[in-house]
Design a protein around this motif. Structure first.
Motif, mmCIF file in Angstrom:
data_model
loop_
_atom_site.group_PDB
_atom_site.id
_atom_site.type_symbol
_atom_site.label_atom_id
_atom_site.label_comp_id
_atom_site.label_asym_id
_atom_site.label_seq_id
_atom_site.Cartn_x
_atom_site.Cartn_y
_atom_site.Cartn_z
ATOM 1 N N GLU A 1 36.454 32.652 24.773
ATOM 2 C CA GLU A 1 36.741 32.698 23.335
ATOM 3 C C GLU A 1 37.430 31.425 22.861
ATOM 4 O O GLU A 1 37.180 30.956 21.740
ATOM 5 N N THR B 1 38.976 30.463 35.301
ATOM 6 C CA THR B 1 39.804 31.309 34.445
ATOM 7 C C THR B 1 41.232 30.791 34.325
ATOM 8 O O THR B 1 42.024 31.322 33.544
ATOM 9 N N SER B 2 41.581 29.743 35.075
ATOM 10 C CA SER B 2 42.908 29.135 34.969
ATOM 11 C C SER B 2 42.880 27.786 35.673
ATOM 12 O O SER B 2 41.904 27.422 36.333
ATOM 13 N N LYS C 1 37.436 36.056 29.671
ATOM 14 C CA LYS C 1 37.074 36.267 28.272
ATOM 15 C C LYS C 1 37.944 35.424 27.343
ATOM 16 O O LYS C 1 37.471 34.920 26.315
ATOM 17 N N GLN C 2 39.215 35.259 27.708
ATOM 18 C CA GLN C 2 40.100 34.418 26.900
ATOM 19 C C GLN C 2 39.636 32.965 26.894
ATOM 20 O O GLN C 2 39.624 32.307 25.850
ATOM 21 N N ARG D 1 39.221 37.404 37.419
ATOM 22 C CA ARG D 1 40.073 38.050 36.413
ATOM 23 C C ARG D 1 39.352 38.064 35.064
ATOM 24 O O ARG D 1 39.359 37.087 34.325
ATOM 25 N N GLU D 2 38.731 39.183 34.778
ATOM 26 C CA GLU D 2 37.850 39.281 33.616
ATOM 27 C C GLU D 2 38.580 39.036 32.301
ATOM 28 O O GLU D 2 38.031 38.388 31.400
ATOM 29 N N ASN D 3 39.790 39.538 32.177
ATOM 30 C CA ASN D 3 40.518 39.332 30.910
ATOM 31 C C ASN D 3 40.777 37.857 30.653
ATOM 32 O O ASN D 3 40.630 37.370 29.522
ATOM 33 N N LEU D 4 41.135 37.103 31.695
ATOM 34 C CA LEU D 4 41.359 35.670 31.531
ATOM 35 C C LEU D 4 40.051 34.941 31.261
ATOM 36 O O LEU D 4 40.005 33.982 30.478
ATOM 37 N N TYR E 1 31.092 33.451 30.245
ATOM 38 C CA TYR E 1 31.835 33.911 31.412
ATOM 39 C C TYR E 1 31.077 35.050 32.096
ATOM 40 O O TYR E 1 30.514 35.929 31.443
ATOM 41 N N ARG F 1 50.332 35.335 36.889
ATOM 42 C CA ARG F 1 50.474 35.284 35.446
ATOM 43 C C ARG F 1 51.937 35.305 35.020
ATOM 44 O O ARG F 1 52.288 34.857 33.946
ATOM 45 N N ARG G 1 31.938 37.645 35.513
ATOM 46 C CA ARG G 1 32.848 37.989 36.593
ATOM 47 C C ARG G 1 32.137 37.845 37.934
ATOM 48 O O ARG G 1 31.047 38.382 38.140
#
Length: 316
Positions: free
Chosen positions: A112, A79-80, A108-109, A103-106, A123, A27, A125
């Protein structure tokens, strides 16, 4: 890859091979925050723009009558990078996307962002190295949407370059478990579902490294050669079940993983592309469009093949 790019890899033979580019966060390493567009501009300024057609810009709106309207698309590693861009591309063509990543935060991004432009995505995980996670992921998609029309098995990693005799066994096992076993596990649970529903499409992420060997990347080479072999065998086994199974092999694509690798080795984009047939780094959108082609009705005769998206590198 090209000779100069190979030389850049092989000139650094003093790697310890301990872990995935230790001390470098994917990141954080975005070439000092340069975006894909910025990288493209840098390459143009440096005189290494491609001599091929300029890639089209991604769609920015949802097509309610798109090529994949109503289709359910499952994507790993979204996620990326390529997986993320492919999720956007499918949803903009009307598909419902069920995707995973560690990567759960990514995750969710990404979810959204897709919902923000009017798409539908969920999503979950998942660690593709774990059979129970993969099984739960496939079952989660069925519970949510009732079927899987298209699966893009994309999740993968790239390890620290090292000569074979210096690669720790646990690193070798980790990259094969993530890249090759991960795609095997996905097909293991996708195929029975697709057989029961009367068909489906599977696309596996391979690589130019699945066709040729590069010094200091034997573990990655082995993992990608294995994916191409798995794809061919699975395609033969499932041709009579209306399931098409192909793989796709990029060269260098502007993703966080590539930037991390180049930063670790001290390679610039301009240095890397000098020996490429198409003298630029490919964009995630270009690869996403190739995935959409393999999943489309324009590719109904294609199964058991690996699609070369290396910009002509494998033509040598």
């Amino acid at each position: 890859m090209a000779d100069k790019f190979e030389d850049t890899f092989s000139s650094k033979t003093n790697y310890t091979g301990k872990g995935l580019m230790k001390g470098i966060s994917r990141r954080r390493i975005l070439l000092s925050g340069v975006s894909a567009t910025g990288v493209a501009a840098t390459i143009v300024a440096g005189g290494v723009q491609a001599n091929t057609q300029k890639p089209p810009e991604p769609k920015t709106t949802i097509d309610r009558n798109g090529k994949f309207t109503g289709k359910v698309v499952l994507i790993t590693g979204a996620t990326s990078g390529i997986g993320e861009e492919t999720a956007y591309a499918f949803t903009r063509e009307g598909a419902k996307v069920f995707f995973c990543g560690r990567r759960e935060n990514l995750g969710k991004q990404v979810e959204e962002k897709i919902k923000g432009f009017g798409g539908e995505a969920t999503y979950m995980r998942t660690d593709v190295r774990k059979e129970e996670d993969v099984k739960a992921f496939i079952e989660g998609c069925i519970q949510k949407y009732g079927r899987i029309d298209i699966a893009f098995n994309n999740a993968g990693i790239f390890m620290t370059p090292a000569e074979i005799h210096t690669i720790p066994l646990d690193n070798f096992i980790d990259i094969l478990t993530t890249n090759t076993v991960g795609e095997f596990l996905c097909m293991k649970y996708e195929i029975p579902r697709m057989r029961r529903q009367g068909g489906g499409i599977i696309i596996n992420m391979a690589s130019v490294a699945g066709h040729v060997g590069f010094s200091t990347t034997a573990h990655y080479n082995a993992s990608k050669h294995g994916i191409i072999g798995l794809t061919k065998a699975a395609a033969i086994e499932n041709a009579n079940y209306n399931i098409r199974i192909n793989s796709i092999s990029p060269l260098a694509v502007d993703t966080p993983q590539l930037r991390e690798s180049f930063a670790f080795q001290g390679i610039t984009y301009e240095q890397a592309v000098q020996g490429f047939v198409t003298k630029r780094i490919m964009t995630p959108h270009e690869i996403a469009q190739a995935v959409l082609f393999l999943a489309s009705n324009q590719a109904t005769s294609l199964t058991g093949m690996d699609l070369d998206v290396t910009g002509g590198q494998l033509a040598r």
